[in-house]
Write a protein that holds these residues in place. Structure first.
Motif, PDB file in Angstrom:
ATOM      1  N   HIS A 182     -28.211  45.540  58.787  1.00 13.23           N
ATOM      2  CA  HIS A 182     -28.823  45.698  60.113  1.00 13.23           C
ATOM      3  C   HIS A 182     -29.575  44.437  60.515  1.00 13.23           C
ATOM      4  O   HIS A 182     -29.661  44.118  61.690  1.00 13.23           O
ATOM      5  N   ILE A 185     -26.961  42.048  61.712  1.00 12.96           N
ATOM      6  CA  ILE A 185     -26.499  42.453  63.043  1.00 12.96           C
ATOM      7  C   ILE A 185     -27.562  42.128  64.084  1.00 12.96           C
ATOM      8  O   ILE A 185     -27.266  41.662  65.191  1.00 12.96           O
ATOM      9  N   THR A 207     -29.683  50.810  62.959  1.00 14.55           N
ATOM     10  CA  THR A 207     -29.090  49.538  63.356  1.00 14.55           C
ATOM     11  C   THR A 207     -29.422  49.225  64.812  1.00 14.55           C
ATOM     12  O   THR A 207     -29.778  48.096  65.150  1.00 14.55           O
ATOM     13  N   PHE A 211     -31.590  46.181  66.246  1.00 20.21           N
ATOM     14  CA  PHE A 211     -30.895  45.326  67.211  1.00 20.21           C
ATOM     15  C   PHE A 211     -31.760  45.121  68.453  1.00 20.21           C
ATOM     16  O   PHE A 211     -31.989  43.988  68.902  1.00 20.21           O
ATOM     17  N   VAL A 303     -22.672  49.150  67.438  1.00 20.17           N
ATOM     18  CA  VAL A 303     -23.169  48.294  66.360  1.00 20.17           C
ATOM     19  C   VAL A 303     -22.995  49.059  65.052  1.00 20.17           C
ATOM     20  O   VAL A 303     -23.349  50.229  64.949  1.00 20.17           O
ATOM     21  N   ILE A 370     -20.013  45.345  67.152  1.00 24.65           N
ATOM     22  CA  ILE A 370     -20.815  44.262  66.601  1.00 24.65           C
ATOM     23  C   ILE A 370     -21.111  44.634  65.157  1.00 24.65           C
ATOM     24  O   ILE A 370     -21.785  45.624  64.882  1.00 24.65           O
ATOM     25  N   THR A 371     -20.576  43.866  64.239  1.00 28.56           N
ATOM     26  CA  THR A 371     -20.758  44.158  62.822  1.00 28.56           C
ATOM     27  C   THR A 371     -21.515  43.010  62.184  1.00 28.56           C
ATOM     28  O   THR A 371     -21.810  42.000  62.832  1.00 28.56           O
TER      29      THR A 371
END
Lengths: 402, 642
Positions: A182, A185, A207, A211, A303, A370-371
């Motif tokens: 996380h 990311i 996550t 983010f 994500v 989005i990884t």
């Protein structure tokens, strides 16, 4: 003890990241504790891990992260085995002395080479690694001769210990990855969240929280709508946490998603699992949000850490990859107990309550993943999966009857 | 007879082509006149015709054969109930002329023959109009019945690919009349008729206003209106055809027609002004969502005690209105129809107790009074669009009151008008909607509904009474959870129900075959303005290719247009969001409501785009959403307030 742990763990642990982390740790202990014969060790390890994995998956087939990690660990073992074998083969080649029609006596090596070809086929990493590697080995044959000879000369027990050590360190890396994905990311957040944007999210995901907070810390100011995500109402929790971090947060009901989405610039959600076709399993209601986003041409961004990547293709995911939760979350039993009686004669209940836990979002509704290894389009997911999993492991439960 | 009405229907062939036509075998009456038409020769035709109360028995299962057709309401329904009756000798020409002149319509097809013995052959025009009189019936909303004079004034503008009998009678008529009168013509006609009507009223006002409720008002007009004879109309038609196109309405009128912009609550000066006038003392909510500053939002629960304490000081507000206002605030009365009926009945009471002060005219003073009531109710809870329509109707009625009426007569007049509005536009309309919508339910269906709509509930119950085998899925959403009430009622009646949260709608939609939704209003771009969440359900249904039927009475239609749910909406109590009843474990937001960064938004309505709506079931039939403006223009605008 392992089985008990599996059952307990999988039912009690909620959330894919926790499951993934615990699974990886469990498998690590399995690897380190398993008593496998020194010869043919990788195969034995694979079998041991697969056994445990089968139980883990059987304990909670909906929690796909467990299966993903089992496959990842199997893949790690295979990769290690393969690189060992390659080294051995190369060493052997050199040993034989550049002659091309060598004969491999060792049974193990033979299998490894076979495995190597099958293993390397889908893996982009392996493809890239392999050709220069072998080329260089051929060119630098003389310089590497010593080391090859050294490893070759090690006795089998030392070599198996060495192998196990390598596998365990790789699994440790995996655990590390799961725990920090996380953060990785979150570093991408500034690239996606702009000033004065309005973002909508659904339910709660750590996550997503990280983010958004990362973007906030970079002094991006943006508005945020949080749909509460009934019946778990995790959105409340997320809203509270984000408000505490200083984000301008507005809680809305799930039904108001369609009304609000026309003023939203981007939908960012966390999910439960990502399927091989790029479809997503998420908290119930996510499909509705995705449809609304498509109607208003709002990007629907998912994500996710790579541990949620599942190599299975969804077949009837609404049913097969779903879980029905207690009706009491939706309808108070005390109030409706009088309605729950059975119709005389037919025996059919008049009142049903449907409370699924998950929702499937088809890949065409997802704009972007989005990884921790970057942003990808849903159609690319199969390729990532080929990188992370060995094609032999897609089906873990080989004999469901047994 | 009301000539204006008549001409309107006549000049509007278009509306008949709007809906889904499914010829029903029993719609055979159109040719031969039926008892009602013959009864026009009796002195008081209207009694038979316009007395509104619908025979409820018509809704019985046998009546279910009704075709799901969008025809002017008077038509369907009566068919089964009225036998053809031999044509009166007064019009011997009819049969031949019919066969002779079929297809000879030109744009003068409007003939208002209001004298009972008028022949069907109109010399002045040289064209024949077939009179197919339209009987009153239980199914039609009376408002529509009223539009059709008791006499023969009728056109055959029936575009029906219809029944055999029908075609026997009007072989070529089944084509829609191409040459319908132009707008200008119609308008000219209206002008003339308005004059005629005024004259008629002046005459007729001598008649004592009958006291028998709804019948009174309905009766009074037609009987009066029959007097201005046909030449008036004819001349109007002639005039209009001469003047063709020259008399467009002045721009001003048109501007007046446009709906007023709503009060924007982010306009500080106006809010201040409004506050000074306000009866209800409201505390504005502190933590408001920036996007919705233009909507009023008040601290929930602050108004009620304050208002209660003011009970004896509130001079300008009639106690009944006051009571209704309190019920709005407390949420005891909710739902479009219930609120509207409560308001109208309160106004009825208020009018009953009203007496004109000295040196004031009833028309003006009563309007002012009503205005103050309305603003009071608006403070209690923002008015719905349907209520706005009802208020417009009432004000128009007051404005159009003949000056010659005495005060008591005028009051009786207004009361009966309100009564009639409730009966026709709401109660009867619902019955017609039920009748229509039930035809769309088949055995084995799985019907999904969202929230709790009175119309949908009636449809489901009626279908159940008819013995149809179906299952109901009730989708519900927080914070009101109105679906639970509906669930309880339906299960109590023995329907098999499935209950789900709105989030599970994608899951449950796989098995659903029809979606029935209620609406707070239907806007003229086809947008359905309804309980928040309706749009989501409709969207998912659309995605799963499940037909979405919106059930909405025509009085809720509005000429306003809206694209999103933000510009106009209503905000509910934000605290309702943070509390989840029955789930004590969900208390994350307790104590956070004062946080600067955290806001709670409780929207009440949302706007469903018309793409998601397959069909709108209304009292004028079943129409696609694109036909909403037609209904708004042709029916709502005029009929609501004439």
């Amino acid at each position: 003890d392992v089985v008990g742990l599996c059952d307990d763990g999988c039912r009690k642990v909620e959330g894919s990241r926790a499951t993934a982390g615990l699974t990886a740790e469990l498998l690590r202990s399995v690897i380190s504790q398993s008593k496998v014969p020194a010869t043919n060790q990788p195969a034995a390890l694979i079998d041991a891990v697969r056994d445990v994995g089968e139980k883990l998956i059987a304990a909670n087939p909906i929690e796909l992260a467990a299966g993903n990690i089992v496959r990842r660990v199997l893949h790690i073992i295979r990769e290690e085995d393969h690189s060992n074998a390659r080294d051995a083969v190369e060493g052997f080649r050199l040993y034989v002395g550049g002659d091309n029609d060598y004969i491999v006596e060792q049974d193990h090596l033979n299998r490894s080479v076979a495995a190597q070809s099958s293993l390397c086929r889908p893996s982009l990493h392996a493809l890239l690694e392999r050709s220069p590697n072998s080329a260089t080995t051929y060119f630098t044959a003389t310089s590497e001769d010593d080391s090859e000879e050294k490893s070759k000369s090690l006795d089998p027990i030392a070599r198996s210990l060495e192998f196990r050590r390598k596998v365990i360190s790789a699994v440790n890396d995996l655990i590390e990855d799961i725990n920090t994905c996380h953060l990785v990311i979150a570093e991408l957040a500034v690239e996606h969240i702009h000033h004065n944007e309005v973002i909508l999210t659904f339910g709660r995901s750590r996550t997503v929280k990280e983010f958004l907070c990362a973007a906030k810390e970079k002094n991006r100011s943006f508005g945020l709508f949080v749909a509460e995500g009934a019946p778990k109402y995790q959105g409340h929790l997320l809203a509270k946490e984000l408000a505490a971090r200083g984000l301008q947060t507005t809680v809305i009901t799930d039904s108001a998603v369609f009304a609000m989405i026309s003023r939203v610039n981007m939908v960012i959600v966390g999910v439960h699992a990502v399927m091989a076709n790029g479809g997503v399993i998420g908290p119930v209601g996510l499909n509705m949000v995705a449809l609304a986003a498509r109607k208003h041409a709002v990007p629907f961004v998912v994500v996710t850490g790579t541990h949620k990547l599942c190599p299975l293709y969804p077949n009837n995911p609404e049913v097969s990859l779903n879980e029905m939760r207690s009706p009491s979350e939706v309808l108070l039993f005390e109030e409706f107990s009088d309605c729950m009686d059975y119709r005389i004669g037919t025996g059919a209940p008049q009142l049903h309550v449907v409370n699924p836990a998950f929702d499937y979002v088809p890949p065409e509704l997802v704009s972007l993943f989005i990884t921790d290894i970057g942003g990808y389009y849903p159609s690319y997911m199969y390729r990532l999966i080929a990188d992370y999993y060995s094609s032999d492991d897609v089906v873990i439960q080989q004999k469901p009857a047994s | 007879m009301d000539p204006r009405r008549a001409s309107r229907t006549v000049s509007d062939p278009k509306i008949r082509q709007v809906g889904f036509f499914a010829p029903s075998p029993d719609r055979s009456f159109s040719g031969p006149p039926d008892p009602i038409s013959t009864s026009t020769s009796t002195p008081n035709p209207a009694a038979a015709n316009t007395s509104s109360p619908p025979p409820i028995s018509d809704l019985s299962p046998s009546g279910n054969s009704l075709s799901p057709v969008m025809i002017p309401p008077p038509r369907h329904s009566s068919d089964t109930t009225y036998r053809p009756v031999p044509f009166p000798p007064a019009s011997p020409l009819r049969r031949d002329t019919l066969s002779l002149t079929v297809g000879s319509y030109n744009n003068n097809n409007i003939i208002i023959s209001s004298s009972p013995t008028a022949s069907f052959y109109d010399e002045s025009k040289g064209i024949t109009v077939k009179a197919s009189s339209v009987p009153a019936s239980g199914l039609t909303t009376v408002s529509v019945v009223k539009t059709l004079p008791p006499g023969f004034t009728e056109t055959i503008v029936e575009k029906v690919g219809g029944s055999v009998e029908m075609q026997n009678d009007l072989p070529a008529n089944s084509k829609p009349l191409k040459e319908r009168t132009s707008k200008a013509e119609r308008r000219a006609l209206q002008e003339a008729q308005r004059a005629a009507k005024a004259a008629a009223k002046a005459e007729g006002s001598k008649l004592p206003a009958t006291t028998s409720g709804a019948v009174a008002s309905a009766n009074a007009k037609p009987s009066k209106a029959t007097k201005p004879p046909s030449q008036k109309n004819d001349s109007a038609t002639v005039a209009s055809s001469e003047k063709k196109g020259s008399d467009r309405p002045p721009e001003k009128d048109r501007k007046k027609d446009a709906p007023h912009p709503r009060m924007q609550y982010d306009d500080k000066s106006r809010v201040e002004k409004a506050k000074r006038r306000a009866v209800v003392k409201q505390t504005e909510a502190r933590n408001r969502v920036e996007l919705f500053r233009h909507l009023p939002q008040y601290e929930h629960g602050t108004q009620l005690p304050d208002l209660e304490s003011k009970f004896f000081q509130l001079d300008p507000v009639h106690p009944v209105v006051y009571k209704v206002g309190l019920q709005y605030i407390s949420g005891d009365i909710a739902g479009g129809n219930a609120r509207c009926i409560a308001m109208l009945q309160a106004f009825q009471e208020a009018i009953k107790d009203y007496s004109t002060p000295d040196e004031k005219t009833l028309t003006r003073d009563l309007t002012a009074k009503i205005n103050s009531y309305v603003s009071f109710l608006n403070e209690c809870r923002p008015l719905s669009i349907s209520m706005g329509n009802a208020i417009r109707f009432l004000k128009n009625r007051i404005a159009k009151l003949p000056l010659t009426l005495s005060e008591s007569e005028a009051k009786a007049f207004l009361q009966s008008d309100i009564e009639q509005f409730i009966n026709e536009k709401i109660i009867l309309a619902d019955k017609v909607i039920v009748k229509h919508a039930v035809t769309k339910i088949r055995d084995g269906d799985v019907l999904l509904t969202f929230g709790s709509s009175s119309a949908v509930e009636m449809i489901l119950l009626h279908a159940h009474e008819l013995g149809k085998q179906f299952r109901v899925v009730i989708v519900d959403s927080r914070p009101k959870l109105e679906g639970q009430l509906l669930l309880r009622r339906l299960v109590g009646k023995g329907l098999s129900c499935t209950y789900a949260n709105i989030n599970a709608v994608s899951y449950i939609m796989h098995e659903v075959t029809r979606v029935f939704l209620g609406a707070s209003s239907v806007l003229s771009n086809g947008t359905v303005y309804s309980r928040v969440g309706t749009a989501c359900v409709a969207m998912v249904a659309h995605e799963f290719r499940v037909p979405v039927l919106v059930c909405c009475e025509a009085y809720k239609f509005h000429e306003r247009v809206q694209l999103d749910s933000i510009c106009s909406n209503e905000l509910g109590d934000p605290d309702a969001i943070s509390k989840v009843p029955g789930r004590e474990d969900i208390n994350y937001l307790d104590g956070c409501t004062n946080s600067e960064n955290l806001q709670l938004l409780n929207l009440i309505y949302d706007a469903t785009p018309s793409d998601y709506v397959s069909m709108i079931v209304t009292d004028y039939g079943m129409v696609p959403p694109t036909s909403v403006p037609v209904i708004v223009r042709e029916y709502c605008r005029d009929q609501v307030w004439i």
